[in-house]
Enzyme design. Structure first.
Site, mmCIF file in Angstrom:
data_model
loop_
_atom_site.group_PDB
_atom_site.id
_atom_site.type_symbol
_atom_site.label_atom_id
_atom_site.label_comp_id
_atom_site.label_asym_id
_atom_site.label_seq_id
_atom_site.Cartn_x
_atom_site.Cartn_y
_atom_site.Cartn_z
ATOM 1 N N SER A 80 -0.405 -95.406 77.953
ATOM 2 C CA SER A 80 0.099 -94.038 78.100
ATOM 3 C C SER A 80 -0.594 -93.381 79.287
ATOM 4 O O SER A 80 -1.630 -93.856 79.755
ATOM 5 C CB SER A 80 -0.140 -93.223 76.825
ATOM 6 O OG SER A 80 -1.517 -92.929 76.672
ATOM 7 N N CYS A 81 0.005 -92.310 79.750
ATOM 8 C CA CYS A 81 -0.588 -91.512 80.834
ATOM 9 C C CYS A 81 -0.118 -90.081 80.639
ATOM 10 O O CYS A 81 0.064 -89.642 79.501
ATOM 11 C CB CYS A 81 -0.216 -92.083 82.203
ATOM 12 S SG CYS A 81 1.553 -92.093 82.566
ATOM 13 N N LEU A 82 0.135 -89.368 81.714
ATOM 14 C CA LEU A 82 0.595 -87.986 81.584
ATOM 15 C C LEU A 82 2.085 -87.923 81.260
ATOM 16 O O LEU A 82 2.499 -87.225 80.342
ATOM 17 C CB LEU A 82 0.297 -87.206 82.866
ATOM 18 C CG LEU A 82 0.684 -85.732 82.844
ATOM 19 C CD1 LEU A 82 -0.144 -84.972 81.816
ATOM 20 C CD2 LEU A 82 0.506 -85.118 84.225
#
Length: 159
Positions: free
Chosen positions: A115-117
């Site tokens: 995941s990231c932003l």
């Protein structure tokens, strides 16, 4: 540098790129980015991620920079491995991984979700993992933005 450009889809693999990867202790990525970037994979939804985290059957790796985690927060249960470190981290020996990230290193057969932003960097991390043989890797396209919105909405509704 060539390896980073390759992972961003801005370069094709070359002998020089493979040599540079070897100098950094990384395994060469065989074939072009197109060969593994188009592999079929399924994005994980918010609900699926929540269920997976509750079941403790995945390792969730947040690939944002450390300062982003400190400023904005993180999905509970995730570990932080910045995108620039993902390839190296997945190839470390288990003891070094444990010492650096305070977690047990995932095996190639483990379920790993990135995941990231908002899903851009996590997709790059996914491509890296797939190229290294992590065939159960997935990514959460909604990222922190969607997680935070959904969590706020659920709390507001009293769920």
């Amino acid at each position: 540098m060539v390896l980073q450009r390759l992972l961003r889809g801005q370069a094709r693999p070359t002998v020089r790129g493979a040599a540079e990867a070897a100098l950094w202790g990384l395994k060469s990525i065989k074939g072009s980015c197109h060969n593994f970037c188009t592999a079929a994979f399924k994005d994980v939804t918010y609900k699926e991620l929540k269920n997976l985290l509750n079941s403790k059957k995945i390792m969730l790796i947040d690939v944002r920079e450390r300062w982003e985690i400190l400023v904005y927060g993180k999905i509970p249960g995730s570990i932080n491995i910045p995108l620039d470190e993902v390839g190296e981290a997945l190839q470390m020996n288990a003891e070094d991984f444990k010492q650096r990230y305070k977690e047990v290193q995932p095996s190639k057969s483990d379920s790993v979700v990135f995941s990231c932003l908002a899903g851009v960097r996590s997709k790059k991390a996914l491509y890296t993992a797939l190229s290294l043989g992590f065939h159960s890797a997935q990514h959460y396209a909604g990222g922190w933005k969607e997680w935070e919105t959904c969590e706020f909405s659920e709390k507001k509704q009293g769920n």
